[in-house]
Design a protein around this motif. Sequence first.
Motif, mmCIF file in Angstrom:
data_model
loop_
_atom_site.group_PDB
_atom_site.id
_atom_site.type_symbol
_atom_site.label_atom_id
_atom_site.label_comp_id
_atom_site.label_asym_id
_atom_site.label_seq_id
_atom_site.Cartn_x
_atom_site.Cartn_y
_atom_site.Cartn_z
ATOM 1 N N HIS A 125 0.820 -1.218 0.000
ATOM 2 C CA HIS A 125 0.000 0.000 0.000
ATOM 3 C C HIS A 125 0.857 1.272 0.000
ATOM 4 O O HIS A 125 0.330 2.377 0.080
ATOM 5 N N PHE A 138 -0.393 5.008 -8.864
ATOM 6 C CA PHE A 138 -0.933 5.572 -7.624
ATOM 7 C C PHE A 138 -2.414 5.899 -7.789
ATOM 8 O O PHE A 138 -3.240 5.554 -6.935
ATOM 9 N N ARG A 139 -2.768 6.559 -8.890
ATOM 10 C CA ARG A 139 -4.174 6.926 -9.110
ATOM 11 C C ARG A 139 -5.060 5.686 -9.223
ATOM 12 O O ARG A 139 -6.185 5.657 -8.725
ATOM 13 N N LEU A 142 -5.509 4.135 -5.807
ATOM 14 C CA LEU A 142 -6.334 4.982 -4.934
ATOM 15 C C LEU A 142 -7.805 4.599 -5.032
ATOM 16 O O LEU A 142 -8.497 4.519 -4.017
ATOM 17 N N GLY A 145 -10.510 4.991 -2.420
ATOM 18 C CA GLY A 145 -9.901 5.389 -1.141
ATOM 19 C C GLY A 145 -9.962 6.890 -0.937
ATOM 20 O O GLY A 145 -9.945 7.664 -1.893
ATOM 21 N N ARG A 146 -10.042 7.313 0.316
ATOM 22 C CA ARG A 146 -10.133 8.752 0.619
ATOM 23 C C ARG A 146 -9.031 9.216 1.569
ATOM 24 O O ARG A 146 -8.834 10.410 1.745
ATOM 25 N N ILE A 148 -5.129 9.413 2.810
ATOM 26 C CA ILE A 148 -3.740 9.264 2.372
ATOM 27 C C ILE A 148 -2.811 9.682 3.504
ATOM 28 O O ILE A 148 -2.973 10.767 4.079
ATOM 29 N N LEU A 164 -3.715 16.879 -2.881
ATOM 30 C CA LEU A 164 -4.690 15.851 -2.462
ATOM 31 C C LEU A 164 -5.845 16.476 -1.681
ATOM 32 O O LEU A 164 -6.994 16.049 -1.821
ATOM 33 N N TYR A 169 -9.285 14.759 -0.450
ATOM 34 C CA TYR A 169 -8.821 13.574 0.275
ATOM 35 C C TYR A 169 -8.399 13.970 1.679
ATOM 36 O O TYR A 169 -7.989 15.108 1.917
ATOM 37 N N ASP A 233 -5.864 4.602 3.550
ATOM 38 C CA ASP A 233 -6.107 3.692 2.434
ATOM 39 C C ASP A 233 -4.829 3.458 1.634
ATOM 40 O O ASP A 233 -4.576 2.369 1.146
ATOM 41 N N LEU A 234 -4.023 4.519 1.518
ATOM 42 C CA LEU A 234 -2.757 4.435 0.791
ATOM 43 C C LEU A 234 -1.705 5.276 1.506
ATOM 44 O O LEU A 234 -2.038 6.254 2.182
ATOM 45 N N LEU A 236 1.805 7.488 0.722
ATOM 46 C CA LEU A 236 2.673 8.087 -0.284
ATOM 47 C C LEU A 236 4.008 8.390 0.389
ATOM 48 O O LEU A 236 4.072 9.146 1.349
#
Length: 384
Positions: A125, A138-139, A142, A145-146, A148, A164, A169, A233-234, A236
Motif C-alpha cells: 500500500h 498511484f491513481r 487509490l 480510497g479517501r 492518504i 490531495l 482527500y 487507504d494508501l 505516499l
Amino acid sequence: MTDQAPIVIVGTGLSGYSLAREIRKLDKEVPVLMLTADDGVSYSKPMLSTGFTKGKDAEGLAQGSTEAMAEQLNLEIRTFATVTGIDTGAHELHLGDECVRYSKLILAWGADVIRLDLAGDGQEHVFSINDLMDYRAFRKALGQGRRIAIMGAGLIGCEFANDLRNGDYEVEVIAPSEVVMPGLLPEVAANAVQQELEALGVRFHLGTVVDRIDRKGDGVSLTLANGEVIEADLVLSAVGLRPRTELASAAGLATERGIVVNRALETSAPDVYALGDCAEVDGHVLLYVLPLMACARALAKTLTGERTEVSYGTMPVMIKTPCCPTAVCPPPSGAEGDWEVEQDGTHVKALFKAPDGSTLGFAVTGRFAVEKQTLSREVPPIHS
C-alpha cells in the motif's frame, strides 16, 4: 566508427526531451537515439503534484505520445530498454546481450526515490511518485480510497498534501523534522506554509517517524514512533531522491552525490555527459527545472560543435502550494548572515542579509510571493 553512431540520450524525462529539443533547434539532421526504461510518454515531472487541483489524471498530464515525440523531434525512441552496462572505451552501451554504439552519450536517467525499510505487512500500500507511470499506478490504486498518509514533509510531500486536499482527500503528513521543508525554507516561512496547509485540513505529525505499516481491512494502519496510530487507504512515500549513479560508477565514471560533471557537463570519460537529477554539476546537485533547462541549452551547443559551459542565473524555486504561494532562493551553503523578516500572519518576506548588507537569499510567502522576480535580481547567481 563512432562518427556514424548516433548521439544517444538515456532517459525521456524532462532532461532528455529538453536536451533533444535544444539539439534540434541547432541541428535538424544529426542522428539521435533515445533510450528509456519506461514508456517514453512526454510529461513534466513538476506537474505530477498538480493533478487533483487541475482535475487531470495521468493521461491528462501526458504532453505527447512516444510516437508523436519521435516524429516531432526527428529521432528514434526505444521504450522499455534498460541499460545494463556502459563500455566507455568501445563507445558502447549494453542492453542485456545487445550492444548499442554511440558517438556521444548523455546520461539523463534521473534519480531514484529513497525507499524506507519498514516493519509490517502493509508495504504493497506504499507508493512513491517519481514519474508518470508511478503516478498512473498511484491513481489506479487509490480507487475509492479517501485517506492518504504522506511520509515526508519536504517540498514534494507538501505539494502533494495541498494537491490531495484540493481533491478532497484526507491527508496526514508524518516527518522527523520539527518544521516542514527543512533546509529549504527558513523557519518563519516554513511555519506559514504549514499553517495554511493546516487551515486547508492537512494534519501534521512532525518530530516522529513511521515505525511500521500493517494491513488493516482494505487499507493500512501506521504505527508512529511516538505511539500514535494512523489509518489510511494508501501511503505516499516522499522522503527524498538519490541521483542514479550505480551504472556510471560501475563503468568507471567519477561519482559522488551524483555523476560528477564539470560546467560543460562532461563526465570523467570522453564523449560521455550527464544532466538533470542524476548529475552533480561543478559540485551542485540541483533537482529543479530552471538549472535543468540551462544545462540542456548549454549541452546542446556542445554536442553540435560549440563547447559551452553552463551559466546559471539566479534561480528561485517555486513551491506549488496554492494555499500559500511560496518562492525561495536559498542562500549559499555556509554563507554568513542573518534572516531579516517582515511578516503579516502567513504573508512572509524573509531576506538573508550578509554582514555587508547585500541580499544573498530570500523566501517569500502569501502576498509577498509576487516579489520573487524583483528579489531575484538582487541575489547573486549560483555561479555565473
